[in-house]
Structure formats: C-alpha cells, structure tokens
Design a protein around this motif. Structure first.
Motif, PDB file in Angstrom:
ATOM      1  N   PHE A   1       0.833  -1.197   0.000  1.00 28.45           N
ATOM      2  CA  PHE A   1       0.000   0.000   0.000  1.00 28.45           C
ATOM      3  C   PHE A   1       0.873   1.254   0.000  1.00 28.45           C
ATOM      4  O   PHE A   1       0.591   2.215  -0.706  1.00 28.45           O
ATOM      5  CB  PHE A   1      -0.928  -0.025   1.222  1.00 28.45           C
ATOM      6  CG  PHE A   1      -1.905   1.116   1.230  1.00 28.45           C
ATOM      7  CD1 PHE A   1      -2.869   1.220   0.234  1.00 28.45           C
ATOM      8  CD2 PHE A   1      -1.854   2.086   2.215  1.00 28.45           C
ATOM      9  CE1 PHE A   1      -3.766   2.271   0.241  1.00 28.45           C
ATOM     10  CE2 PHE A   1      -2.742   3.144   2.209  1.00 28.45           C
ATOM     11  CZ  PHE A   1      -3.709   3.228   1.216  1.00 28.45           C
ATOM     12  N   ASP A   2       1.952   1.221   0.800  1.00 30.39           N
ATOM     13  CA  ASP A   2       2.890   2.342   0.820  1.00 30.39           C
ATOM     14  C   ASP A   2       3.471   2.606  -0.570  1.00 30.39           C
ATOM     15  O   ASP A   2       3.570   3.744  -1.015  1.00 30.39           O
ATOM     16  CB  ASP A   2       4.041   2.058   1.802  1.00 30.39           C
ATOM     17  CG  ASP A   2       3.584   2.202   3.243  1.00 30.39           C
ATOM     18  OD1 ASP A   2       2.460   2.723   3.436  1.00 30.39           O
ATOM     19  OD2 ASP A   2       4.331   1.809   4.142  1.00 30.39           O
ATOM     20  N   VAL A   3       3.848   1.505  -1.228  1.00 36.40           N
ATOM     21  CA  VAL A   3       4.419   1.619  -2.573  1.00 36.40           C
ATOM     22  C   VAL A   3       3.401   2.265  -3.507  1.00 36.40           C
ATOM     23  O   VAL A   3       3.715   3.147  -4.301  1.00 36.40           O
ATOM     24  CB  VAL A   3       4.847   0.231  -3.102  1.00 36.40           C
ATOM     25  CG1 VAL A   3       5.214   0.315  -4.584  1.00 36.40           C
ATOM     26  CG2 VAL A   3       6.011  -0.304  -2.287  1.00 36.40           C
ATOM     27  N   LEU A   4       2.139   1.838  -3.362  1.00 33.69           N
ATOM     28  CA  LEU A   4       1.059   2.377  -4.172  1.00 33.69           C
ATOM     29  C   LEU A   4       0.935   3.886  -3.978  1.00 33.69           C
ATOM     30  O   LEU A   4       0.688   4.636  -4.917  1.00 33.69           O
ATOM     31  CB  LEU A   4      -0.247   1.687  -3.767  1.00 33.69           C
ATOM     32  CG  LEU A   4      -1.295   1.523  -4.868  1.00 33.69           C
ATOM     33  CD1 LEU A   4      -0.756   0.621  -5.960  1.00 33.69           C
ATOM     34  CD2 LEU A   4      -2.576   0.976  -4.271  1.00 33.69           C
ATOM     35  N   LEU A   5       1.128   4.323  -2.710  1.00 31.21           N
ATOM     36  CA  LEU A   5       0.971   5.743  -2.387  1.00 31.21           C
ATOM     37  C   LEU A   5       2.022   6.606  -3.068  1.00 31.21           C
ATOM     38  O   LEU A   5       1.735   7.723  -3.481  1.00 31.21           O
ATOM     39  CB  LEU A   5       1.055   5.946  -0.876  1.00 31.21           C
ATOM     40  CG  LEU A   5      -0.211   5.642  -0.076  1.00 31.21           C
ATOM     41  CD1 LEU A   5       0.025   5.908   1.393  1.00 31.21           C
ATOM     42  CD2 LEU A   5      -1.385   6.465  -0.569  1.00 31.21           C
ATOM     43  N   ILE A   6       3.252   6.104  -3.164  1.00 24.88           N
ATOM     44  CA  ILE A   6       4.289   6.947  -3.770  1.00 24.88           C
ATOM     45  C   ILE A   6       4.379   6.754  -5.281  1.00 24.88           C
ATOM     46  O   ILE A   6       5.133   7.444  -5.949  1.00 24.88           O
ATOM     47  CB  ILE A   6       5.683   6.719  -3.129  1.00 24.88           C
ATOM     48  CG1 ILE A   6       6.103   5.263  -3.247  1.00 24.88           C
ATOM     49  CG2 ILE A   6       5.722   7.194  -1.689  1.00 24.88           C
ATOM     50  CD1 ILE A   6       7.576   5.064  -2.932  1.00 24.88           C
ATOM     51  N   LEU A   7       3.562   5.839  -5.801  1.00 25.11           N
ATOM     52  CA  LEU A   7       3.630   5.546  -7.230  1.00 25.11           C
ATOM     53  C   LEU A   7       3.375   6.769  -8.117  1.00 25.11           C
ATOM     54  O   LEU A   7       4.162   7.030  -9.038  1.00 25.11           O
ATOM     55  CB  LEU A   7       2.648   4.410  -7.572  1.00 25.11           C
ATOM     56  CG  LEU A   7       3.007   3.610  -8.822  1.00 25.11           C
ATOM     57  CD1 LEU A   7       4.410   3.024  -8.683  1.00 25.11           C
ATOM     58  CD2 LEU A   7       1.997   2.517  -9.071  1.00 25.11           C
ATOM     59  N   PRO A   8       2.298   7.548  -7.863  1.00 24.44           N
ATOM     60  CA  PRO A   8       2.052   8.711  -8.746  1.00 24.44           C
ATOM     61  C   PRO A   8       3.249   9.658  -8.783  1.00 24.44           C
ATOM     62  O   PRO A   8       3.678  10.075  -9.874  1.00 24.44           O
ATOM     63  CB  PRO A   8       0.846   9.391  -8.092  1.00 24.44           C
ATOM     64  CG  PRO A   8       0.189   8.340  -7.293  1.00 24.44           C
ATOM     65  CD  PRO A   8       1.272   7.415  -6.847  1.00 24.44           C
ATOM     66  N   ALA A   9       3.796   9.964  -7.610  1.00 23.50           N
ATOM     67  CA  ALA A   9       4.941  10.875  -7.562  1.00 23.50           C
ATOM     68  C   ALA A   9       6.131  10.252  -8.283  1.00 23.50           C
ATOM     69  O   ALA A   9       6.876  10.940  -8.992  1.00 23.50           O
ATOM     70  CB  ALA A   9       5.299  11.191  -6.119  1.00 23.50           C
ATOM     71  N   ALA A  10       6.304   8.943  -8.132  1.00 20.97           N
ATOM     72  CA  ALA A  10       7.427   8.259  -8.763  1.00 20.97           C
ATOM     73  C   ALA A  10       7.307   8.315 -10.285  1.00 20.97           C
ATOM     74  O   ALA A  10       8.281   8.615 -10.990  1.00 20.97           O
ATOM     75  CB  ALA A  10       7.493   6.813  -8.276  1.00 20.97           C
ATOM     76  N   ILE A  11       6.082   8.043 -10.781  1.00 21.52           N
ATOM     77  CA  ILE A  11       5.871   8.074 -12.236  1.00 21.52           C
ATOM     78  C   ILE A  11       6.147   9.470 -12.768  1.00 21.52           C
ATOM     79  O   ILE A  11       6.824   9.659 -13.786  1.00 21.52           O
ATOM     80  CB  ILE A  11       4.418   7.652 -12.585  1.00 21.52           C
ATOM     81  CG1 ILE A  11       4.232   6.170 -12.261  1.00 21.52           C
ATOM     82  CG2 ILE A  11       4.096   7.941 -14.046  1.00 21.52           C
ATOM     83  CD1 ILE A  11       2.811   5.687 -12.423  1.00 21.52           C
ATOM     84  N   PHE A  12       5.628  10.459 -12.043  1.00 21.84           N
ATOM     85  CA  PHE A  12       5.802  11.851 -12.448  1.00 21.84           C
ATOM     86  C   PHE A  12       7.282  12.204 -12.537  1.00 21.84           C
ATOM     87  O   PHE A  12       7.753  12.755 -13.529  1.00 21.84           O
ATOM     88  CB  PHE A  12       5.098  12.756 -11.426  1.00 21.84           C
ATOM     89  CG  PHE A  12       5.097  14.199 -11.821  1.00 21.84           C
ATOM     90  CD1 PHE A  12       4.142  14.686 -12.704  1.00 21.84           C
ATOM     91  CD2 PHE A  12       6.049  15.066 -11.322  1.00 21.84           C
ATOM     92  CE1 PHE A  12       4.128  16.008 -13.084  1.00 21.84           C
ATOM     93  CE2 PHE A  12       6.049  16.392 -11.695  1.00 21.84           C
ATOM     94  CZ  PHE A  12       5.093  16.860 -12.578  1.00 21.84           C
ATOM     95  N   THR A  13       8.024  11.830 -11.481  1.00 22.36           N
ATOM     96  CA  THR A  13       9.447  12.141 -11.440  1.00 22.36           C
ATOM     97  C   THR A  13      10.175  11.467 -12.600  1.00 22.36           C
ATOM     98  O   THR A  13      11.015  12.076 -13.276  1.00 22.36           O
ATOM     99  CB  THR A  13      10.053  11.653 -10.106  1.00 22.36           C
ATOM    100  OG1 THR A  13       9.204  12.071  -9.059  1.00 22.36           O
ATOM    101  CG2 THR A  13      11.436  12.240  -9.895  1.00 22.36           C
ATOM    102  N   LEU A  14       9.818  10.226 -12.840  1.00 21.42           N
ATOM    103  CA  LEU A  14      10.478   9.458 -13.894  1.00 21.42           C
ATOM    104  C   LEU A  14      10.195  10.067 -15.262  1.00 21.42           C
ATOM    105  O   LEU A  14      11.103  10.316 -16.063  1.00 21.42           O
ATOM    106  CB  LEU A  14       9.964   8.010 -13.844  1.00 21.42           C
ATOM    107  CG  LEU A  14      10.814   6.988 -14.572  1.00 21.42           C
ATOM    108  CD1 LEU A  14      12.119   6.786 -13.809  1.00 21.42           C
ATOM    109  CD2 LEU A  14      10.069   5.666 -14.702  1.00 21.42           C
ATOM    110  N   ALA A  15       8.911  10.367 -15.504  1.00 19.00           N
ATOM    111  CA  ALA A  15       8.491  10.814 -16.830  1.00 19.00           C
ATOM    112  C   ALA A  15       8.991  12.217 -17.150  1.00 19.00           C
ATOM    113  O   ALA A  15       9.378  12.505 -18.275  1.00 19.00           O
ATOM    114  CB  ALA A  15       6.969  10.755 -16.936  1.00 19.00           C
ATOM    115  N   PHE A  16       8.949  13.101 -16.139  1.00 16.66           N
ATOM    116  CA  PHE A  16       9.233  14.502 -16.446  1.00 16.66           C
ATOM    117  C   PHE A  16      10.583  14.986 -15.947  1.00 16.66           C
ATOM    118  O   PHE A  16      10.991  16.086 -16.252  1.00 16.66           O
ATOM    119  CB  PHE A  16       8.130  15.393 -15.869  1.00 16.66           C
ATOM    120  CG  PHE A  16       6.824  15.181 -16.556  1.00 16.66           C
ATOM    121  CD1 PHE A  16       6.557  15.791 -17.777  1.00 16.66           C
ATOM    122  CD2 PHE A  16       5.871  14.334 -16.010  1.00 16.66           C
ATOM    123  CE1 PHE A  16       5.358  15.578 -18.415  1.00 16.66           C
ATOM    124  CE2 PHE A  16       4.668  14.117 -16.653  1.00 16.66           C
ATOM    125  CZ  PHE A  16       4.408  14.739 -17.862  1.00 16.66           C
TER     126      PHE A  16
END
Ligand SMILES: Nc1ncnc2c1ncn2[C@@H]1O[C@H](COP(=O)(O)OP(=O)(O)OP(=O)(O)O)[C@@H](O)[C@H]1O
Ligand SMILES: [Mg+2]
Lengths: 270, 357
Positions: free
Chosen positions: A6-21
């Motif tokens: 669940f913790d991993v799920l929570l940081i996923l949006p920020a992680a994707i954003f950081t990776l992509a942009f």
C-alpha cells in the motif's frame, strides 16, 4: 498495520511523475550534451569558457542580490502587516501581491514602461533636469524586474510565519530590556528563519532560471537562460544548450544545498 | 531569614496607581483604580474572564498606555512615561514566552546579556538562579526539550535574573495540569517571599489566589470589588459578587421578623435564625458553618447527593425545587438521598447583604 504494498502504491504517482518529467528528459539531455563538438567536456564549458563563465557569474550575482533585496523587503513588509490592523491594510496587501498574476514577460514590459526610453522615470527626469534616465535594459532594470516578480511569493510565505510568531515573545524580550535590534536578532529573525530560507530558495531558483523577464529586458546582457536560448535556437547547438542547462540546474541545486546546510547549522548553534 | 535569600538584594518597589484608567475604542475596560502595593508584597488579581486583570497588569508593566498621565508610580517615582524596556519589570506569561532558539541557561541569562553584563558574571548569576529554581541539571537543554513545569520555572528565573523592581505574573500556572499546578503554587509562593520582591499575580483560580497572595483584589467588570487579606475576603466578603466568587457560598433571600428569616420561595417553609430587627435581607453562609439542629430556627431540606471528602462530607440539599444549599458535615454521619435534614448556621458566621433594588 498498513501493508508495504500500500505504501508503494501511495508513492507511485509521484514516482511516475518524477520518472516521466525529470529523470528521462534529464537522461536524454545528458546524452544530447555528449554529442556536442567538445563531447562531455561541454559540461564544464560553462566554467572553462570565458563568455559562459562571465554569464554564469553575472546570473549568480544577480540572483543573490535579488534574493537578498527581496528577503529584506518582504521581511520588513511581513512584520508591518502581521499583528497590525490599520485602514487600507487589505488594499495594501492585495496591491503588494498583485504581480502574482503576471508572467515574467509582463513584468518585463512594466519595467520598460517604468524605466525605458518612453518610461515614467525618463519623462520626469527629462522634464525636471533635462537628463536622460534609462535603466530598463541594464542589469539594474533586470534586478528590479526580478525583485518585483519575487516579492509577492516571498512576502506571503513570510507573512504566514510572522503571524504565527507569539507576540508575548517580543514583549518578554522588551521586559528584559532588549531594544529593537536585539529583538530582531534574537527573537524575530530566528522565528522567521525557516520561512526566510524557503522564500529565499524559491526566489534564488526563480532568478537563476528566469526567462520571460530576461527575454524582454536583457537585450545586452547574457544571463544563463538567455545563453541557453541563443545556443539552442540561433546557434542550433543543442548539445551545448543541453550541457549548460544541466550545469545551471546543478549549480542552482548546489547553492541551495549549501545555503540549507548553513541554515541548519546556524539555527542549531542558536 | 533564609540563607539562600541573603544572596539577593531586596529589589521590590512599592507600586501606587492613581485613578488608573484604560479605555479601548471608547469602551472603558479599567475603571479608575487606586492601588497601594507595599514593597515586597504579593498582590493577587482575581476575577472572572474579561474583568480586566490582564489589562491592569499590562498597564503596570508598561505594555499598555494609560488614559492619562501620572497614574502609575514605583516608589513614588512616576513611571507612566517609561516604556517597558526602561521600567525594569520582570514578566511571566501564561504561554511562558521562552525563546525557542535558546537553551534553558541562555533564556535565563538573556536579560543580563542585553544589558551588557560580562560573560563571567552573567554565567555565575545564571547558575545561581538555576539552582534557586532547581534547574541546575537542565542548563544546557534546549527549551523545547524540557517539561511544562521546568519551562515555567525557567520563565520565572529569567524574569528574576534582571533584578526587577516588580514582578508581574499573568496566569503563570494556567497551562499546567492540576497536580503540578498545586505543587508549583506552593513553590512559587515561597520563592516570591524569599526574594522579597513586589509581585502582582493574575489568576482566575481562587485556590491559587488564597495560597499565594498577601492580599487579594477581587475584580469585576473593570473594577476592584474588594481588596484584602485572603482570610478577610473569605470570611468577610464585601458584597454578593465577592461572596459568590471566592469559595462556595449559600444564599437565602427573604424577610426577617423577630430575628427569623423566612425564605420567600414557593413550596418552602425554610426559616433561619439570624437575629436583628425586621427587614428584607440577603443572607449568606459557607458550607462549613452549617450545624445539624432540631430547634425552631432550623432549615429543613431534602438531601440530593453527598460527596465524601475524608474528614467531612458535602451534602447538596434543596429547600425548594431548584433551590440548593451545600453543607459540610462530619463524614461519620449517614445521609441517604431523599432524607430530610434540619440544620442552622453559626450566627457569628452568617453574612448579610442589603437586598439590592
Ligand atoms: N487590545 C485590546 N483592544 C480592545 N479591547 C481589549 C484589548 N485588550 C483587552 N480588551 C478588552 O478588555 C477587557 C478586559 O480584558 P482583559 O484581558 O484585561 O481581561 P482578563 O481579566 O485578563 O480576562 P482573562 O481571564 O480571560 O484573561 C475584555 O473585554 C477585552 O475584550
Ligand atoms: Mg487575562
């Protein structure tokens, strides 16, 4: 107990954003930078080549002076506005934070209207003394524009902090015989320090990377963002533009990290 | 005299206020107030919220400007025009107002530092004060890492460090829990006496006022209703308000004829022997002066509840629906709810007020 997944799920949006942009474009930029005529040595061109180095020094100096001036203005204004009621307070505050709505280009235009050839100051000066007073296109004009752009943001940060300051702290210091200077040094500024750091960092980073204002005003000054722009569009040297971009980012980041570590030490040393 | 106290110079000024008045936006918050506080005396300002205690304290401190000139004197010297920086007053705030970026010792020594006292002397003075309030072992702790009681004592030591002419405390214990508050009020009382400093102490807690004050000024709506020693305030309240505010007071209203008060309320035949001629009267007595009796001048009331206090128990009883009295009686006696008790009050301890129009 919360599950790990669940913790991993929570940081996923920020992680994707950081990776992509951030990380992917940065990697692309880094590879791009390596393709320039001087290869990966291009990263250091900003330090080794006199024209770039001068531009970096001017930008750094301008940003530091802008940050200091903005902090001084905003700190005084925040203390005046916090804990005080007077007629016109609301109006004053909204006027001071009005430039929030403007992009940098508009701020540039306003400086031209103020200090350009047909500007307010020049007209007055010509009428009164018969001398020219044009500063919009100088470093000073750029400085004014940057300060004008940054004051609202820093002011709002500092105002929130100043309003949280317990007025009895100042009263206690006064009862112990402290004068206004001692109160600033020992009570008010230490309390505002975290906000001053945040606001100052914001202001510094913005000034280092400001483009809109520079584009309108810096016709004869090469601040680093203008340098990147000319390298990219006019000289079509994408590699050099990329390596200067990365160097600018790294230097800004390092300056903030340095300020931060100093700030931590200062507040701990009390 | 205590040996520790010898180490300190006596530094308490007498305070005089002369028709001291304060108006905020056309609203008079402090009515003209005459006060004489002797050197070394501890005066407690007691009263309900909003009655002007803090305002009076801040006027003495120099944090508020009085309405007129020449209203506040320290040892006869007019200090009205002196700002707080020059008035040399020690202040203790309810929030403590300790400097969060400093250690316990730095807080205590701050007043000496801004006065330009040399480091050596400052440190020894700070040490002595920390010892006095029992904080030697916490000198180098950040203020944010010590407990509420320790902060309170730091604030007190900081205020005393500058050898103030008067010490002003605004609800200094209000932020603490009940147990700590009770212990510290004894400690503070002793400490203030040891210092021999003139102190004005604001509280809305009457038990605290009784424990700490040499005299208590009971305030209401910007006016001092009564000023006197705690015992005088308790046993001889000047009016209804003071009687009600300090301690528990039973109140009966009615007509007196042949020395017997007949309480005028529906459904009650309560009578109490009070003596004196015929009149309308408001009669008050404290729970502890009630005595069980079966005589003709006795009040009969129905027991509603009892609370055990150890040596005594408190009875809540009603003479008529909604008209309750409180009685403290020996806890060896047994009362059951619903039972009728007959009692009177020691005539010496009965307080009578004029019935207001
Ligand atoms: N700066 C001010 N401006 C306007 N009114 C004020 C100001 N300070 C106090 N007052 C008013 O004066 C009255 C007395 O306030 P004060 O703070 O002296 O009461 P207090 O007895 O200390 O109450 P509390 O027990 O709640 O602290 C209140 O009605 C308050 O609203
Ligand atoms: Mg108050």
């Amino acid at each position: 107990m919360r599950s790990r997944s669940f913790d991993v799920l929570l940081i996923l949006p920020a992680a994707i954003f950081t990776l992509a942009f951030l990380i992917l474009p940065l990697a692309r930029l880094t590879v791009e930078a390596g393709t320039g005529p001087s290869g990966f040595a291009g990263f250091f061109a900003i330090l080794t080549e006199a024209r770039y180095r001068n531009s970096l020094l001017v930008t750094l100096a301008l940003s530091i002076v802008t940050t200091l001036a903005t902090l001084a203005l905003a700190t005084i204004a925040a203390q005046t506005l916090a804990h005080r009621k007077f007629p016109g307070r609301g109006l004053l505050l909204s006027l001071m934070t009005f430039p929030l709505a403007f992009p940098g280009v508009v701020v540039g235009f306003m400086i031209i209207l103020f200090g350009g050839r047909l500007g307010l100051v020049n007209s007055l000066s010509m009428a009164a003394f018969g001398t020219r007073a044009i500063f919009a296109y100088s470093l000073f004009g750029l400085f004014l524009g940057y300060v004008y752009f940054s004051v609202p943001r820093v002011l709002l940060t500092l105002l929130a902090a100043a309003e949280k300051l317990d007025p009895s702290l100042v009263e206690a210091a006064r009862s112990l015989g402290a004068g206004p200077l001692a109160i600033q040094r020992d009570v008010v500024l230490p309390a505002l320090f975290p906000a001053m750091y945040t606001g100052g960092a914001l202001c510094f980073a913005t000034a280092m990377g400001a483009f809109g204002t520079a584009f309108t005003l810096a016709t004869s000054i090469d601040v680093v963002p203008m340098l990147i722009y000319t390298e990219f569009t006019l000289a079509t040297n994408a590699g050099m533009a990329a390596s200067i971009s990365i160097a600018l980012g790294a230097i800004t980041w390092a300056a903030l990290a340095l300020a931060r570590s100093r700030a931590m030490r200062d507040t701990k040393g009390g | 005299m205590n040996a520790r106290a010898e180490a300190f110079t006596r530094c308490g000024s007498a305070i005089t206020t002369n028709a001291l008045t304060k108006t905020f936006h056309g609203h008079t918050v402090l009515q003209p107030t005459h006060l004489e506080i002797a050197s070394g005396e501890i005066l407690v300002l007691l009263g309900p919220s909003g009655c002007g205690k803090t305002t009076l304290l801040r006027l003495i401190a120099g944090l508020e400007q009085p309405d007129g000139p020449n209203m506040i004197r320290f040892d006869g010297e007019d200090v009205s025009a002196l700002p707080i920086e020059k008035r040399n007053v020690g202040m203790v705030f309810q929030s403590y107002a300790l400097f969060p970026n400093m250690t316990v010792a730095e807080n205590v020594g701050y007043g000496l530092k801004v006065k330009g006292i040399r480091r050596k002397q400052r440190e020894s003075e700070t040490k002595r004060l920390l010892a006095l309030v029992g904080l030697e072992d916490y000198a180098d702790r950040r203020i944010t890492t010590v407990s509420g009681g320790q902060r309170q004592r730091t604030a007190l030591a900081r205020a005393l460090a500058i050898k103030p002419r008067v010490l002003l405390l605004d609800e200094p214990l209000a932020a603490l829990d009940a147990v700590l508050r009770e212990r510290l009020r004894v400690e503070i009382g002793l400490l203030l006496r040891e210092f021999g400093i003139t102190a004005v102490y604001v509280t809305h807690d009457q038990a605290e006022a009784m424990a700490i004050g040499d005299r208590i000024a009971v305030m209401q709506r910007g006016r001092i209703e009564q000023i006197g020693a705690p015992k005088a305030i308790y046993h001889r309240p000047a009016n209804d308000f003071v009687a009600d505010f300090v301690g528990t007071m039973n109140r009966l209203e009615g007509r007196v004829s042949d020395g017997i008060l007949a309480v005028d309320a529906e459904h009650t035949q309560a009578r109490l022997r009070v003596g004196g001629g015929d009149r309308s009267a408001v009669v008050c007595f404290r729970p502890e002066v009630a005595r069980l009796t079966a005589g003709p001048g006795a009040i009969r009331a129905r027991v509603i509840a009892t609370t055990f206090f150890g040596a005594t128990q408190r009875l809540v009883a009603e003479v008529a629906p909604g008209r309750q009295l409180q009685l403290d009686l020996a806890s060896s006696l047994h009362f059951a709810p619903g039972q009728i008790v007959a009692f009177d009050a020691d005539p010496q301890a009965i307080i009578e007020f004029e019935k207001d129009a």
